[in-house]
Design an enzyme around this catalytic site. Structure first.
Site, PDB file in Angstrom:
ATOM      1  N   ASP A  62       0.891  -1.314  -0.127  1.00 55.54           N
ATOM      2  CA  ASP A  62      -0.009  -0.067  -0.096  1.00 55.54           C
ATOM      3  C   ASP A  62       0.915   1.286   0.063  1.00 55.54           C
ATOM      4  O   ASP A  62       2.149   1.213   0.450  1.00 55.54           O
ATOM      5  CB  ASP A  62      -0.707   0.024   1.246  1.00 55.54           C
ATOM      6  CG  ASP A  62      -2.091  -1.008   1.210  1.00 55.54           C
ATOM      7  OD1 ASP A  62      -2.141  -1.405   0.124  1.00 55.54           O
ATOM      8  OD2 ASP A  62      -2.976  -0.866   1.896  1.00 55.54           O
ATOM      9  N   HIS A 214       3.695  -2.710   3.096  1.00 48.91           N
ATOM     10  CA  HIS A 214       3.713  -1.423   2.716  1.00 48.91           C
ATOM     11  C   HIS A 214       5.070  -1.015   2.044  1.00 48.91           C
ATOM     12  O   HIS A 214       6.362  -1.559   2.452  1.00 48.91           O
ATOM     13  CB  HIS A 214       3.602  -0.192   3.843  1.00 48.91           C
ATOM     14  CG  HIS A 214       2.175  -0.334   4.392  1.00 48.91           C
ATOM     15  ND1 HIS A 214       1.864  -1.164   5.610  1.00 48.91           N
ATOM     16  CD2 HIS A 214       1.261   0.448   4.338  1.00 48.91           C
ATOM     17  CE1 HIS A 214       0.882  -0.962   5.954  1.00 48.91           C
ATOM     18  NE2 HIS A 214       0.589   0.117   5.127  1.00 48.91           N
TER      19      HIS A 214
END
Length: 704
Positions: A62, A214
């Site tokens: 993300d 991430h």
């Protein structure tokens, strides 16, 4: 400004919303969603929940792409022949499109993660549509594809769906997107260490999972290290790392985009890149102009202090006192409101003068007014309107003395002005002297701003240039010349609109010294309206550019001319033409910083620049023995008055670069500037008698 706004928009400095909703009830969320898988499809009015098959892992990353960590993540995935899904934001995709292009080229899938990363439960449907469309536009421009995958910001597991996030998920489905949450959260953002990240991302008993990691949002070196351990370890246990549609056995979530939509996306990426490049360039220019401003202030302070010490030290003098009579030339065109004050101030002079008023075709009776005054030692020469340089040359031809003072028809002298102005001619090397022009009508706001400009910008500059021996301009309001010097350079030229700057540069090139007499004060009427001020400064700026261009050959000259060309011309060009053109960047970035942040640091930086200017202004006022009260309007001058000067200079640049021509524009005068109190007018005999140490007995007198 448009590019700066675009940059602020792309960098989440505009429309950013950092609110995060707390947990809510789950009454309206279907049980099959709460108890179902991480892939939620609410398209076509139906609700479906899907799980990843066993021994299939879908890695998701993300908040990217990030220029530091995303390439490292991609390298590790490529090293271990694994695929993943990258949920990218529009802001980062717009700034780093090459990374998204690489993701798609290497077989990974990309999904939407909104443009600005807000909590969508706070947003309206219009804002949600905007977040989706802008995110999609960025992906299209970067990789030429459209995606059907979406992950809400701040989402977690399917069983965390609540009454506030579920309506958003349903709406997202109605717009054609599949919502993807996760099964396992590595919580790598907490930086617990690579081993702990691997443990949290490992499923139990061969179960399939969607794993959240991430590749942006901070330091992700632990994520990269954990990934390099995680992939071979899980592959050894029989897991495959696929993108989402591969794991589900579904058609690819990415579809190629062609036609107008593709070109819109590419145009968007181009504009974003241009805005970043332009902002970087503007930042470089801002650093340059900041250095120039500081350098100029430092030079002005140091050299002005040296000038003050030199002229005020005991025993300083230019040579033998100059006591002989002087010719004062007053070119006048429609100066009926001012000319009487001007002539009377000359009659009160402490130095013997003859006054030659050259009426340049006035239509308001200027010449008649002077003649009606009947003052001894004052002559009127009439000519058809031919412009100020022609009027001055006509006056030179009618002048009786070797020392010639020039002034404007709207200016008044103090009784000591002429005497102070001609004393430097005691040095035979001096060919011309610049006086100290002051604003007489300083009671208005515009007048006060010009007063600050004259004292700080002009007179402090003249002290600096005097020490450097490269004075660029003898002000038309108060200047003195040797007749021989004027004849040596061919008199006043009509080649430029700044005849005073032109003649000064010509004198330097002829090897003559030009000095500054700070006590030779002249009071002039400054423009009192914006339109009049614009006209005057437009002519000054354009005329200065013309003079610089005309005398550019001095750069290659030798001797005094070469010195002026290699010291004076660069300084004048830098401080009077180039730096003022870049100076608006200070205000532009001030506005940008106040609106988009960081506001506090921006305001402090601007106040720092203002403090430096205030210090220089106060020092200049002290040298000129002016009251400090006028400096109250300095902050407002920096905000408003300077903007007008910027636009004037920009217009002058445009005129110069396009080959346009600018004509002289007569300013309207009010006659509010009166002569300072002084002694009674001299006897006419005294005005033309007395020893003239510098007069030339061979000078021809004009024939009436």
């Amino acid at each position: 400004m448009a590019m700066l706004v675009l940059r602020g928009y792309v960098h989440s400095e505009i429309m950013a919303d950092h609110r995060i909703r707390s947990e809510a009830a789950t009454d309206t969320v279907p049980d099959k969603i709460l108890q179902g898988g991480p892939v939620i499809d609410t398209r076509h009015g139906q609700t479906t929940s899907l799980r990843v098959p066993d021994h299939r892992l879908v890695l998701t990353f993300d908040d990217g792409p990030d220029p530091t960590w995303t390439p490292q993540v991609l390298d590790v995935l490529k090293k271990h022949h694994a695929h993943a899904v990258f949920f990218v934001t529009g802001t980062m995709t717009s700034r780093y499109p090459d990374l998204v292009r690489r993701m798609v080229a290497e077989g990974h899938e990309v999904g939407l993660h909104t443009f600005n990363h807000p909590d969508l439960s706070y947003q309206s449907k219009q804002r949600i549509d905007w977040e989706l469309s802008q995110n999609q536009l960025a992906i299209t421009g970067a990789a030429g594809v459209r995606t059907s995958l979406f992950r809400p910001p701040y989402s977690s597991f399917a069983d965390a769906m609540d009454d506030r996030s579920w309506p958003v998920t349903e709406y997202i489905g109605s717009r054609g997107y599949i919502t993807v949450v996760n099964t396992l959260d590595s919580e790598d953002w907490q930086k617990p260490g690579p081993a702990e990240i691997v443990r949290r991302a490992t499923p139990k008993d061969g179960e399939g999972a969607i794993v959240l990691m991430h590749d942006s949002g901070g330091d992700r070196h632990q994520t990269v290290q954990a990934l390099d351990r995680y992939l071979p370890r899980l592959q050894a246990r029989g897991y495959r790392f696929d993108n989402l549609t591969e794991a589900l056995g579904a058609p690819s979530a990415l579809t190629p985009v062609t036609g107008a939509d593709l070109w819109k996306g590419r145009a968007w990426i181009f504009l974003v890149r241009a805005s970043d490049d332009l902002t970087d360039a503007l930042g470089g220019c801002l650093a340059l102009v900041g250095a120039l401003v500081i350098a100029r202030f430092a030079l002005m302070l140091l050299l002005s202090a040296a000038h003050a010490r030199r002229v005020r030290r005991p025993g300083f003098g230019w040579g033998p006192p100059v006591t002989g009579p002087v010719s004062v030339l007053v070119p006048a065109y429609n100066e009926a409101k001012c000319i009487e004050n001007t002539v009377r101030s000359l009659m009160a002079s402490e130095h013997p003068v003859e006054v030659v008023v050259v009426d340049d075709g006035s239509s308001d009776g200027t010449a008649d007014l002077v003649e009606a005054m009947g003052l001894p030692g004052v002559r009127v020469v009439r000519q058809r309107n031919a412009g100020k340089p022609a009027a001055l040359n006509r006056g030179i031809a009618h002048a009786s003395h070797d020392l010639i003072v020039m002034m404007d028809g709207d200016t008044v002298f103090e009784p000591s002005t002429v005497r102070e102005l001609v004393q430097p001619f005691g040095d035979p090397r001096v060919g011309a002297v610049a006086g100290n022009a002051k604003v007489g009508n300083r009671d208005s706001l515009i007048g006060a701003w010009q007063h600050i400009e004259y004292v700080m910008g002009f007179n402090l500059d003249r002290r600096m240039y005097d020490v450097l021996r490269c004075m660029p301009t003898i002000p038309g309001a108060v200047g003195a010349f040797r007749r021989s010097a004027l004849e040596q350079v061919g008199g006043m030229s009509e080649d430029t609109l700044a005849e005073d700057t032109d003649i000064t540069m010509a004198l330097h090139r002829a090897g003559l010294r030009v000095v500054y007499a700070e006590n030779a004060r002249a009071w002039t009427e400054a423009p009192e309206s914006v339109q009049q001020l614009w006209s005057q400064r437009y002519r000054w700026s354009y005329g200065t550019m013309q003079a610089i261009w005309k005398h550019r050959g001095a750069l290659l000259d030798r001797g005094p001319s070469g010195r002026f060309g290699r010291v004076g011309l660069p300084l004048v060009s830098l401080f009077m033409v180039v730096a003022p053109l870049l100076a608006p960047l200070i205000d532009l970035f001030l506005l940008y910083g106040v609106i988009f942040g960081p506001t506090a640091r921006t305001v402090v930086a601007w106040l720092g620049v203002l403090a430096i200017q205030a210090f220089c202004a106060a020092y200049a006022f002290r040298l000129d023995r002016e009251r400090m009260t006028h400096l109250i309007s300095l902050p407002l001058q920096q905000i408003l008055y300077r903007q007008l000067m910027y636009v004037v200079l920009l217009q002058s640049w445009i005129t110069a670069l396009t080959g346009g021509r600018l004509r002289w524009q007569k300013l309207r005068r009010t006659g509010v500037v009166e002569a300072p109190a002084g002694p009674a007018p001299r006897d006419p005999a005294a005005a033309v008698s007395g020893p003239d140490l510098l007069s030339d007995p061979t000078v021809r007198r004009p024939v009436a």
